[in-house]
Design a protein around this motif. Structure first.
Motif, PDB file in Angstrom:
ATOM      1  N   VAL A  35       6.608   9.039  10.302  1.00  0.00           N
ATOM      2  CA  VAL A  35       7.995   8.617  10.206  1.00  0.00           C
ATOM      3  C   VAL A  35       8.644   9.333   9.036  1.00  0.00           C
ATOM      4  CG1 VAL A  35       9.535   6.658   9.822  1.00  0.00           C
ATOM      5  CG2 VAL A  35       7.464   6.341  11.160  1.00  0.00           C
ATOM      6  N   SER A  36       9.805   9.900   9.264  1.00  0.00           N
ATOM      7  CA  SER A  36      10.577  10.544   8.207  1.00  0.00           C
ATOM      8  C   SER A  36      11.991   9.983   8.266  1.00  0.00           C
ATOM      9  CB  SER A  36      10.621  12.055   8.421  1.00  0.00           C
ATOM     10  OG  SER A  36      11.503  12.656   7.518  1.00  0.00           O
ATOM     11  N   THR A  37      12.474   9.475   7.145  1.00  0.00           N
ATOM     12  CA  THR A  37      13.823   8.929   7.092  1.00  0.00           C
ATOM     13  C   THR A  37      14.487   9.356   5.799  1.00  0.00           C
ATOM     14  OG1 THR A  37      13.013   6.898   6.057  1.00  0.00           O
ATOM     15  CG2 THR A  37      13.239   6.878   8.443  1.00  0.00           C
ATOM     16  N   LEU A  38      15.791   9.202   5.758  1.00  0.00           N
ATOM     17  CA  LEU A  38      16.531   9.446   4.527  1.00  0.00           C
ATOM     18  C   LEU A  38      16.845   8.103   3.888  1.00  0.00           C
ATOM     19  CD1 LEU A  38      19.067  12.256   5.457  1.00  0.00           C
ATOM     20  CD2 LEU A  38      17.080  12.434   3.969  1.00  0.00           C
ATOM     21  N   VAL A  39      16.470   7.951   2.624  1.00  0.00           N
ATOM     22  CA  VAL A  39      16.780   6.756   1.851  1.00  0.00           C
ATOM     23  C   VAL A  39      17.522   7.225   0.610  1.00  0.00           C
ATOM     24  CG1 VAL A  39      15.826   4.801   0.580  1.00  0.00           C
ATOM     25  CG2 VAL A  39      14.727   5.552   2.695  1.00  0.00           C
ATOM     26  N   ALA A  90       0.837  -1.207   0.000  1.00  0.00           N
ATOM     27  CA  ALA A  90       0.000   0.000   0.000  1.00  0.00           C
ATOM     28  C   ALA A  90       0.868   1.252   0.000  1.00  0.00           C
ATOM     29  CB  ALA A  90      -0.921  -0.006   1.208  1.00  0.00           C
ATOM     30  N   GLN A  91       0.366   2.300  -0.649  1.00  0.00           N
ATOM     31  CA  GLN A  91       1.016   3.607  -0.683  1.00  0.00           C
ATOM     32  C   GLN A  91      -0.068   4.669  -0.671  1.00  0.00           C
ATOM     33  OE1 GLN A  91       3.042   3.548  -4.442  1.00  0.00           O
ATOM     34  NE2 GLN A  91       4.844   2.535  -3.606  1.00  0.00           N
ATOM     35  N   ILE A  92       0.273   5.840  -0.171  1.00  0.00           N
ATOM     36  CA  ILE A  92      -0.613   6.994  -0.264  1.00  0.00           C
ATOM     37  C   ILE A  92       0.073   7.998  -1.178  1.00  0.00           C
ATOM     38  CG2 ILE A  92      -1.761   8.868   0.964  1.00  0.00           C
ATOM     39  CD1 ILE A  92      -1.766   7.085   3.471  1.00  0.00           C
ATOM     40  N   LEU A  93      -0.557   8.292  -2.304  1.00  0.00           N
ATOM     41  CA  LEU A  93      -0.011   9.254  -3.265  1.00  0.00           C
ATOM     42  C   LEU A  93      -0.464  10.655  -2.862  1.00  0.00           C
ATOM     43  CD1 LEU A  93      -0.847   7.276  -6.533  1.00  0.00           C
ATOM     44  CD2 LEU A  93       1.150   7.050  -5.048  1.00  0.00           C
ATOM     45  N   ARG A 152       1.358   6.278   9.611  1.00  0.00           N
ATOM     46  CA  ARG A 152       0.873   5.066  10.254  1.00  0.00           C
ATOM     47  C   ARG A 152       1.336   3.814   9.515  1.00  0.00           C
ATOM     48  NH1 ARG A 152      -5.180   6.631  12.467  1.00  0.00           N
ATOM     49  NH2 ARG A 152      -4.497   8.482  13.602  1.00  0.00           N
ATOM     50  N   GLY A 153       2.582   3.859   9.068  1.00  0.00           N
ATOM     51  CA  GLY A 153       3.196   2.701   8.436  1.00  0.00           C
ATOM     52  C   GLY A 153       2.988   2.590   6.940  1.00  0.00           C
TER      53      GLY A 153
END
Length: 70
Positions: free
Chosen positions: A47-51, A21-24, A60-61
């Protein structure tokens, strides 16, 4: 953040259970959400991360995907 909460709470159970699942989101939603994260140290379900040097966020995941084309 209210927009994302509404999307999440209104989502079909199949979306919430789907591992892919993704939220666009639009640029304005992305920027507002990022600003909210930066303003709060305790971000709850955010959640915020660097990829690979890029900001990656989820709500919420569920990963958020920026759609610059919109």
């Amino acid at each position: 953040m209210n927009i994302l909460q509404g999307i999440y709470e209104g989502a079909d159970a199949r979306l919430l259970g789907d591992m892919d699942a993704q939220i666009l989101v639009t640029r304005s939603i992305w920027d507002n959400f990022l600003t909210a994260i930066e303003a709060k140290e305790a971000s709850g379900g955010v959640v915020s991360t660097l990829v690979d040097g890029r900001v990656s966020m989820s709500y919420r995941g569920i990963p958020l995907v920026l759609m610059n084309e919109w």
